[in-house]
Scaffold this motif. Structure first.
Motif, short mmCIF file in Angstrom:
data_model
loop_
_atom_site.label_atom_id
_atom_site.label_comp_id
_atom_site.label_asym_id
_atom_site.label_seq_id
_atom_site.Cartn_x
_atom_site.Cartn_y
_atom_site.Cartn_z
N LEU A 10 34.62 70.40 65.70
CA LEU A 10 33.16 70.39 65.51
C LEU A 10 32.49 69.42 66.47
O LEU A 10 31.47 69.75 67.10
CB LEU A 10 32.84 70.01 64.07
CG LEU A 10 31.35 69.92 63.71
CD1 LEU A 10 30.66 71.25 63.94
CD2 LEU A 10 31.18 69.45 62.27
N ALA A 11 33.06 68.22 66.62
CA ALA A 11 32.48 67.22 67.53
C ALA A 11 32.50 67.72 68.96
O ALA A 11 31.57 67.46 69.74
CB ALA A 11 33.25 65.91 67.41
N THR A 12 33.56 68.44 69.34
CA THR A 12 33.67 68.97 70.70
C THR A 12 32.53 69.93 71.00
O THR A 12 31.87 69.83 72.04
CB THR A 12 35.02 69.68 70.90
OG1 THR A 12 36.07 68.74 70.71
CG2 THR A 12 35.11 70.27 72.29
N ILE A 13 32.28 70.86 70.09
CA ILE A 13 31.23 71.85 70.31
C ILE A 13 29.85 71.19 70.32
O ILE A 13 29.03 71.44 71.22
CB ILE A 13 31.29 72.94 69.22
CG1 ILE A 13 32.59 73.73 69.34
CG2 ILE A 13 30.09 73.88 69.34
CD1 ILE A 13 32.77 74.45 70.66
N VAL A 14 29.58 70.33 69.35
CA VAL A 14 28.26 69.69 69.26
C VAL A 14 27.98 68.82 70.48
O VAL A 14 26.94 68.96 71.14
CB VAL A 14 28.15 68.86 67.96
CG1 VAL A 14 26.85 68.06 67.96
CG2 VAL A 14 28.20 69.77 66.74
N CYS A 15 28.92 67.92 70.81
CA CYS A 15 28.71 67.01 71.94
C CYS A 15 28.63 67.77 73.26
O CYS A 15 27.82 67.44 74.13
CB CYS A 15 29.85 65.99 72.00
SG CYS A 15 29.84 64.80 70.64
N THR A 16 29.45 68.80 73.40
CA THR A 16 29.46 69.57 74.65
C THR A 16 28.11 70.20 74.92
O THR A 16 27.57 70.10 76.04
CB THR A 16 30.55 70.66 74.59
OG1 THR A 16 31.83 70.04 74.58
CG2 THR A 16 30.45 71.59 75.78
N TYR A 17 27.52 70.82 73.92
CA TYR A 17 26.27 71.53 74.17
C TYR A 17 25.05 70.62 74.17
O TYR A 17 24.07 70.90 74.87
CB TYR A 17 26.12 72.68 73.17
CG TYR A 17 27.03 73.83 73.54
CD1 TYR A 17 26.63 74.79 74.46
CD2 TYR A 17 28.32 73.91 73.02
CE1 TYR A 17 27.47 75.83 74.84
CE2 TYR A 17 29.17 74.94 73.39
CZ TYR A 17 28.74 75.89 74.29
OH TYR A 17 29.58 76.91 74.68
N VAL A 18 25.11 69.52 73.44
CA VAL A 18 24.00 68.56 73.50
C VAL A 18 23.95 67.90 74.87
O VAL A 18 22.90 67.88 75.54
CB VAL A 18 24.14 67.50 72.39
CG1 VAL A 18 23.16 66.35 72.63
CG2 VAL A 18 23.90 68.11 71.02
N PHE A 19 25.09 67.38 75.32
CA PHE A 19 25.12 66.73 76.63
C PHE A 19 25.00 67.75 77.75
O PHE A 19 24.50 67.43 78.84
CB PHE A 19 26.40 65.90 76.78
CG PHE A 19 26.36 64.59 76.06
CD1 PHE A 19 25.80 63.47 76.66
CD2 PHE A 19 26.86 64.47 74.78
CE1 PHE A 19 25.75 62.25 76.01
CE2 PHE A 19 26.82 63.25 74.11
CZ PHE A 19 26.26 62.14 74.71
#
Length: 303
Positions: A10-19
């Motif tokens: 979950l952190a990978t997907i969220v951080c990837t698309y936010v940044f």
């Protein structure tokens, strides 16, 4: 089973698309400043754009690995076919990571050449750095595709073949990249401190030029994560490595654009000018328009 079975996924997907969103915005601002305000588009800009494109490829690969291949999930929850796909992702991850970092380092060194290129010693050091960057990038790609013979042995234990020490190879490449990043961050410092301007202004310039230091922190975490990739919980550890890869690549792209932020803000404020018109604006114009050239001889005397 939920779409994201672990916090890492979950952190990978969220951080990837936010940044990723912020990286696109920063690159757009950078291109606007370079093309519209300064009327220039050089190799450093091409390198930055290519780094963003490669990073988008890395994002796509990581997203697919998380959603379909079980990356970021514990081994107990991963099927055999998913495990093989996750192992393949390690090769793709390392190859794309090496390529995007080579582009980021090239862009950073060309940006510094634009500022300090009037100094012969700096040109020599920057060109040497770019040569080692190219060598490091090629070496990383070669290692990624040749560490196992045949290459299928990297992910399929039933294939008859042999593999070198992947952890040692990838960690060695990361350490080499960390040394390159340290060098390019430290290189302009000796020249900035000799500029004829206020101490506060020097610290601000050094802070801006050191924006890429956050990528060094990510690289340090990646070195630690690589030691865990061959552990019994491979798929979960690979998810953590993928998270660090996308964060490092996106933050690296953003750091390549920070020099364009101040001209863009001044443009929005209606105070932007390509050339200084009076001494009052001396401390707010782009660094390359200031006194580097004026103090060239002093720099040369301290080679």
């Amino acid at each position: 089973m939920p779409l994201f079975a672990s916090n890492v996924a979950l952190a990978t997907i969220v951080c990837t698309y936010v940044f990723g969103f912020f990286a696109i915005i920063f690159v757009a601002i950078h291109l606007f400043v370079r093309l519209h305000l300064f009327g220039k588009f050089s190799i450093e800009d091409i390198s930055t754009c290519f780094a963003l494109i490669v990073t988008m490829g890395l994002i796509g690969q990581i997203t697919w690995a998380v959603v379909d291949e079980g990356q970021g999930e514990h081994m107990a929850d991963v099927t055999r076919s998913q495990f093989e796909l996750t192992a393949k992702s390690l090769l793709a991850n390392e190859a794309l990571w090496a390529l995007v970092n080579a582009c980021i380092r090239l862009s950073a060194s060309l940006s510094l050449l634009r500022i300090f290129g009037c100094v012969h010693a700096f040109r020599y050091q920057a060109n040497t750095f770019m040569l080692f960057t190219a060598i490091h990038g090629v070496a990383a790609l070669i290692v990624a595709v040749s560490i196992c013979h045949p290459i299928q042995a990297s992910w399929d234990p039933q294939v008859q073949g042999s593999c070198g020490d992947q952890t040692a190879a990838y960690v060695g490449l990361e350490v080499g990249g960390l040394l390159l990043d340290t060098y390019i961050l430290a290189l302009p410092a000796r020249y900035v401190v000799r500029l004829d301007m206020r101490i506060k202004r020097k610290f601000i310039i050094l802070f801006v030029l050191s924006a890429g230091a956050v990528v060094m922190v990510i690289t340090g975490f990646r070195i630690a994560a690589l030691h865990r990739v061959n552990s019994s919980d491979f798929s979960y550890d690979q998810g953590y490595l993928g998270l660090l890869s996308t964060l490092g690549a996106l933050l690296g792209v953003i750091s390549c654009c920070v020099l364009s932020i101040r001209p863009f803000i001044r443009y929005l404020q209606g105070t932007f000018s390509r050339r200084p018109t009076d001494t009052e604006n001396h401390d707010t114009i782009p660094l390359e328009q200031q006194q580097v050239g004026k103090h060239r001889d002093a720099f040369e005397d301290h080679r």
